[in-house]
Design a protein around this motif. Structure first.
Motif, PDB file in Angstrom:
ATOM      1  N   ARG A 165      -2.336  11.786  -5.427  1.00  0.00           N
ATOM      2  CA  ARG A 165      -2.105  10.819  -4.553  1.00  0.00           C
ATOM      3  C   ARG A 165      -0.697  10.770  -4.276  1.00  0.00           C
ATOM      4  O   ARG A 165       0.259  11.066  -5.245  1.00  0.00           O
ATOM      5  N   VAL A 166      -0.156  10.233  -3.223  1.00  0.00           N
ATOM      6  CA  VAL A 166       1.106  10.006  -2.983  1.00  0.00           C
ATOM      7  C   VAL A 166       1.361   8.533  -3.576  1.00  0.00           C
ATOM      8  O   VAL A 166       0.462   7.793  -4.016  1.00  0.00           O
ATOM      9  N   PHE A 167       2.762   8.570  -3.899  1.00  0.00           N
ATOM     10  CA  PHE A 167       3.068   7.264  -4.613  1.00  0.00           C
ATOM     11  C   PHE A 167       2.517   5.977  -4.006  1.00  0.00           C
ATOM     12  O   PHE A 167       2.581   5.769  -3.011  1.00  0.00           O
ATOM     13  N   CYS A 168       1.831   5.253  -4.793  1.00  0.00           N
ATOM     14  CA  CYS A 168       0.776   3.809  -4.550  1.00  0.00           C
ATOM     15  C   CYS A 168      -0.116   4.291  -3.498  1.00  0.00           C
ATOM     16  O   CYS A 168      -0.590   3.091  -3.114  1.00  0.00           O
ATOM     17  N   GLY A 169      -0.453   5.398  -3.337  1.00  0.00           N
ATOM     18  CA  GLY A 169      -1.506   5.856  -2.281  1.00  0.00           C
ATOM     19  C   GLY A 169      -2.938   5.790  -2.922  1.00  0.00           C
ATOM     20  O   GLY A 169      -3.055   5.668  -4.363  1.00  0.00           O
ATOM     21  N   ASP A 170      -3.917   6.336  -2.364  1.00  0.00           N
ATOM     22  CA  ASP A 170      -5.286   6.409  -2.943  1.00  0.00           C
ATOM     23  C   ASP A 170      -5.513   7.726  -3.360  1.00  0.00           C
ATOM     24  O   ASP A 170      -4.892   8.812  -2.938  1.00  0.00           O
TER      25      ASP A 170
END
Length: 95
Positions: A61-66
């Motif tokens: 996941r990208v930073f703070c993504g799903d």
């Protein structure tokens, strides 16, 4: 960052495979995981792994993504499929 976009597009779908990452980044196979690890160290992406080296699955996941879904496992083509339990062998000895 192109890899972050690829990961973001794969949210809820299987994690990009090594071959897909090679195609997307144009890096050689031996450098892709090194590159992914550098992105992870910089906090740009998260990578979670489970399993042993041979059977390892990943999700990203990208930073703070799903999260993406776990990497799909495909059967190896160089070994015959295993027969189902209770399946009887044919006359020639094959299932």
């Amino acid at each position: 960052m192109a890899v972050a976009l690829l990961i973001e597009r794969r949210t809820g779908k299987p994690c990009p495979t090594l071959d897909e990452l090679v195609d997307y980044t144009t890096l050689p196979h031996r450098r892709v995981w090194w590159f992914i690890e550098r992105l992870r160290e910089r906090g740009l992406i998260d990578v979670e792994e489970r399993g042993t080296h041979v059977q390892r699955q990943r999700r990203m996941r990208v930073f703070c993504g799903d999260w993406t879904d776990w990497t799909e496992r495909r059967p190896r083509r160089d070994r015959p499929p295993e027969s189902c339990e209770g399946e009887e062998a044919s006359d020639d000895g094959h299932a």
